[in-house]
Scaffold this active site. Structure first.
Site, short mmCIF file in Angstrom:
data_model
loop_
_atom_site.label_atom_id
_atom_site.label_comp_id
_atom_site.label_asym_id
_atom_site.label_seq_id
_atom_site.Cartn_x
_atom_site.Cartn_y
_atom_site.Cartn_z
N THR A 1 64.95 -39.58 -100.42
CA THR A 1 64.61 -38.49 -99.52
C THR A 1 63.49 -37.63 -100.10
OG1 THR A 1 65.52 -36.55 -98.41
CG2 THR A 1 66.52 -37.11 -100.50
N SER B 1 70.18 -29.43 -102.83
CA SER B 1 71.63 -29.47 -102.50
C SER B 1 72.26 -30.56 -103.37
CB SER B 1 71.84 -29.83 -101.02
OG SER B 1 71.52 -31.20 -100.81
N TYR C 1 73.84 -33.01 -102.20
CA TYR C 1 73.46 -34.28 -101.56
C TYR C 1 72.11 -34.75 -102.06
CZ TYR C 1 70.63 -36.91 -98.32
OH TYR C 1 69.72 -37.81 -97.82
N HIS C 2 71.09 -33.86 -102.00
CA HIS C 2 69.76 -34.28 -102.43
C HIS C 2 69.79 -34.70 -103.91
CE1 HIS C 2 68.42 -32.01 -98.74
NE2 HIS C 2 67.57 -33.00 -98.69
N LYS D 1 70.64 -38.30 -104.53
CA LYS D 1 69.51 -39.22 -104.36
C LYS D 1 68.65 -39.28 -105.63
CE LYS D 1 69.91 -40.25 -99.92
NZ LYS D 1 70.19 -41.60 -99.45
P1 NAD Z 1 74.36 -42.17 -91.33
O1 NAD Z 1 75.48 -41.37 -91.90
O2 NAD Z 1 74.26 -42.23 -89.85
O3 NAD Z 1 74.37 -43.66 -91.91
C1 NAD Z 1 74.94 -44.00 -93.14
C2 NAD Z 1 75.99 -45.06 -92.91
O4 NAD Z 1 76.50 -45.47 -94.18
C3 NAD Z 1 77.17 -44.56 -92.09
O5 NAD Z 1 77.41 -45.44 -91.00
C4 NAD Z 1 78.32 -44.55 -93.08
O6 NAD Z 1 79.58 -44.85 -92.49
C5 NAD Z 1 77.89 -45.60 -94.09
N1 NAD Z 1 78.47 -45.38 -95.42
C6 NAD Z 1 78.45 -44.25 -96.16
N2 NAD Z 1 79.09 -44.43 -97.31
C7 NAD Z 1 79.53 -45.72 -97.32
C8 NAD Z 1 80.28 -46.50 -98.23
N3 NAD Z 1 80.73 -45.99 -99.37
N4 NAD Z 1 80.55 -47.78 -97.91
C9 NAD Z 1 80.10 -48.31 -96.73
N5 NAD Z 1 79.41 -47.62 -95.82
C10 NAD Z 1 79.11 -46.32 -96.11
O7 NAD Z 1 73.01 -41.58 -91.93
P2 NAD Z 1 71.50 -41.83 -91.49
O8 NAD Z 1 70.97 -40.57 -90.90
O9 NAD Z 1 71.41 -43.11 -90.74
O10 NAD Z 1 70.81 -42.00 -92.90
C11 NAD Z 1 70.74 -43.28 -93.51
C12 NAD Z 1 70.18 -43.11 -94.92
O11 NAD Z 1 68.88 -42.56 -94.85
C13 NAD Z 1 71.00 -42.20 -95.80
O12 NAD Z 1 71.02 -42.72 -97.12
C14 NAD Z 1 70.23 -40.89 -95.77
O13 NAD Z 1 70.44 -40.16 -96.94
C15 NAD Z 1 68.81 -41.38 -95.65
N6 NAD Z 1 67.92 -40.42 -94.99
C16 NAD Z 1 68.19 -40.00 -93.71
C17 NAD Z 1 67.32 -39.11 -93.08
C18 NAD Z 1 67.57 -38.57 -91.69
O14 NAD Z 1 66.89 -37.61 -91.29
N7 NAD Z 1 68.50 -39.15 -90.93
C19 NAD Z 1 66.18 -38.65 -93.77
C20 NAD Z 1 65.94 -39.10 -95.07
C21 NAD Z 1 66.81 -39.99 -95.66
N1 USQ Z 2 66.95 -25.88 -90.31
C1 USQ Z 2 66.88 -24.79 -89.47
N2 USQ Z 2 67.75 -24.75 -88.42
C2 USQ Z 2 68.66 -25.73 -88.17
C3 USQ Z 2 68.70 -26.84 -89.03
C4 USQ Z 2 67.84 -26.88 -90.10
O1 USQ Z 2 66.07 -23.89 -89.66
O2 USQ Z 2 69.41 -25.61 -87.20
C5 USQ Z 2 66.00 -25.96 -91.44
C6 USQ Z 2 66.66 -26.05 -92.80
O3 USQ Z 2 66.89 -24.77 -93.35
C7 USQ Z 2 65.63 -26.86 -93.58
C8 USQ Z 2 64.95 -27.73 -92.53
O4 USQ Z 2 65.26 -27.14 -91.27
O5 USQ Z 2 64.67 -26.02 -94.12
C9 USQ Z 2 65.42 -29.18 -92.53
O6 USQ Z 2 66.83 -29.18 -92.38
P1 USQ Z 2 67.57 -30.48 -91.77
O7 USQ Z 2 69.02 -30.14 -91.64
O8 USQ Z 2 66.85 -30.97 -90.58
O9 USQ Z 2 67.29 -31.55 -92.91
P2 USQ Z 2 67.88 -31.70 -94.38
O10 USQ Z 2 69.05 -30.86 -94.65
O11 USQ Z 2 66.73 -31.56 -95.32
O12 USQ Z 2 68.41 -33.18 -94.35
C10 USQ Z 2 67.89 -34.18 -93.48
C11 USQ Z 2 68.86 -35.34 -93.46
C12 USQ Z 2 68.95 -35.94 -94.86
C13 USQ Z 2 67.56 -36.27 -95.38
C14 USQ Z 2 66.62 -35.09 -95.28
C15 USQ Z 2 65.17 -35.46 -95.55
O13 USQ Z 2 70.14 -34.88 -93.02
O14 USQ Z 2 69.76 -37.12 -94.81
O15 USQ Z 2 67.66 -36.68 -96.71
O16 USQ Z 2 66.62 -34.59 -93.92
S1 USQ Z 2 64.33 -34.23 -96.48
O17 USQ Z 2 64.50 -32.95 -95.82
O18 USQ Z 2 62.94 -34.63 -96.52
O19 USQ Z 2 64.94 -34.21 -97.79
#
Ligand code: NAD
Ligand code: USQ
Length: 382
Positions: free
Chosen positions: A144, A179, A181-182, A185
């Site tokens: 991420t 966070s 979470y981050h 990664k």
């Molecule tokens: P998502 O939660 O929809 O997809 C993740 C899937 O992995 C889910 O279906 C979940 O059930 C499965 N999973 C989680 N832990 C598991 C485990 N231990 N065993 C088997 N399955 C498991 O999330 P997403 O939005 O599709 O994101 C996919 C990936 O991309 C994630 O790693 C996320 O961190 C990354 N990512 C997402 C975004 C975004 O904006 N959606 C941005 C940047 C990175």
């Molecule tokens: N934000 C608002 N209002 C909202 C939701 C979010 O102002 O209702 C702001 C947050 O404070 C933040 C930004 O928007 O500054 C992005 O927040 P987000 O919830 O859209 O994204 P984030 O928490 O960063 O996480 C999401 C995905 C995560 C992925 C990440 C990419 O959930 O899986 O890793 O985007 S990145 O942000 O580049 O790390």
């Protein structure tokens, strides 16, 4: 190519599985429905009505005559993961299978530990299984952009050349994630880098920005193929949330002044980027890092874009500037590089008025499924 998609039941994983299957690849998905359980726990649900994994797979087969194999298992369960990899013998493994939410990881100790154990142990298991069973396979891992945080220098792609006391080296770019979470990664990136350096595995770490969008060409074929689309405070991302809020007349929830900038991309471009990385594998022993996004916006700019598009299609909504529940800089430098994927041929889908309007129309169709309780932020960082 034999491609295994970990997290293949998720927002990005399911469209990715269909994308590769439609192009003639042999595809298997792995998932244990962690994500569906998180929503049960917090009483929220996808805006789009999503089919169960076996029903999605059957529908895909009925509509296209293509088969997607599935393994229902927890990646943290090593023997189960080992069996699946030995049975399918993937040439590429696309790893989305983690808990993806920053707010979820900040709820309390249990959620922080749960997120990090799930993500870090899952990826570590995968690295060991690859080393023992498919050492030549290519790992395409979703990282991420938030791994870097918002340093006061331009963000390079994974590495930076540093001159220090007369000596020079190229080292992993410093990380300042926002966070637990981050942070998971960041820990993954270190483990993957180590496995590449020491065992000679090949990997691409895709530091992806915030994804938006509801449809890919395959999800539009039939309602049974829809992917999830979330708007709750934990799992809904900013633009997707704003689109739902606009359609139901809820003020757009901008955190703080909304001057914080982030990198964004459309879900269709996620598929394009993952395909480019998969078809152009890293060398043995190499961990490549690609910054996966197409453009950057401040959160306030995004809210204004949605507000104006909503007005054009007949919805009036206010923008609410809420006390920021997160600990993040609102005024900061932000200029990340994304040359690597562009160099491989990425054709960006930029955020256009048409795209926001079509997302609003797609949301409209399911607006009766929205639960208001899921929208306002309650999780705080401190
Ligand atoms: P998502 O939660 O929809 O997809 C993740 C899937 O992995 C889910 O279906 C979940 O059930 C499965 N999973 C989680 N832990 C598991 C485990 N231990 N065993 C088997 N399955 C498991 O999330 P997403 O939005 O599709 O994101 C996919 C990936 O991309 C994630 O790693 C996320 O961190 C990354 N990512 C997402 C975004 C975004 O904006 N959606 C941005 C940047 C990175
Ligand atoms: N934000 C608002 N209002 C909202 C939701 C979010 O102002 O209702 C702001 C947050 O404070 C933040 C930004 O928007 O500054 C992005 O927040 P987000 O919830 O859209 O994204 P984030 O928490 O960063 O996480 C999401 C995905 C995560 C992925 C990440 C990419 O959930 O899986 O890793 O985007 S990145 O942000 O580049 O790390």
């Amino acid at each position: 190519m034999r491609i295994m998609v970990l997290g293949g039941d998720g927002y990005l994983g399911w469209p990715t599985a269909m994308h590769f299957s439609s192009r003639g690849h042999e595809v298997a998905v792995v998932d244990d429905f962690t994500r569906r359980r998180c929503h049960l726990q917090q009483g929220s649900d996808s805006l789009t009505p999503i089919a169960a994994l076996p029903d999605r797979i059957d529908a895909w087969h009925d509509l296209t005559a293509s088969t997607i194999e599935s393994f229902v298992l927890d990646i943290c369960d090593y023997p189960a993961l080992e069996r699946a990899i030995a049975a399918f013998r993937p040439e590429a493994i696309i790893h989305y299978g983690e808990i993806p939410s920053a707010p979820w990881s900040m709820i309390d100790r249990d959620h922080a530990v749960g997120t990090q154990v799930n993500n870090v142990v899952g990826t570590l298991n995968l690295l060991w299984a690859m080393k023992d069973i498919v050492p030549d396979a290519h790992l395409v891992k979703l990282g991420t952009m938030g791994e870097y945080g918002t340093p006061n220098i331009d963000i390079e792609e994974g590495y930076i050349t540093i001159e220090h006391k007369g000596r020079t080296d190229t080292l992993p770019f410093p990380k300042l994630p926002g966070s637990f979470y981050h942070l998971s990664k960041v820990h993954d990136s270190h483990n993957i880098h180590f496995a590449c350096r020491v065992w000679g595995l090949r990997a691409t770490d895709l530091n992806q920005g915030v994804v938006y969008g509801i449809h890919t060409p395959e999800t539009e074929i039939d309602e049974r193929l829809l992917t999830r689309f979330d708007y709750d405070e934990s799992f809904g991302t900013a633009l997707n949330r704003f689109c739902v809020q606009a359609v139901i007349g809820h003020p757009l929830t901008v955190y703080g002044q909304g001057t914080q900038r982030r990198a964004f991309l459309n879900i269709r471009d996620t598929l394009q980027c993952v395909e480019l990385a998969t078809l152009n594998p890293a060398d043995a022993g190499e961990m490549r890092v690609f910054n996966q996004f197409t453009e950057s916006f401040s959160v306030a700019e995004l809210a204004t874009t949605v507000q104006e598009a909503a007005h054009r299609v007949g919805y009036e909504c206010d923008i609410a500037y809420l006390t920021n529940p997160r600990f993040e800089k609102e005024e900061h430098h932000y200029r990340p590089v994304n040359d690597n994927l562009l160099g491989l041929g990425l054709t960006p889908t930029f955020l256009s008025d048409d795209l926001v309007e079509s997302t609003l129309h797609a949301v409209e169709r399911y607006k009766d499924r929205v639960t208001l309780r899921s929208i306002d932020p309650r999780i705080t960082w401190k």
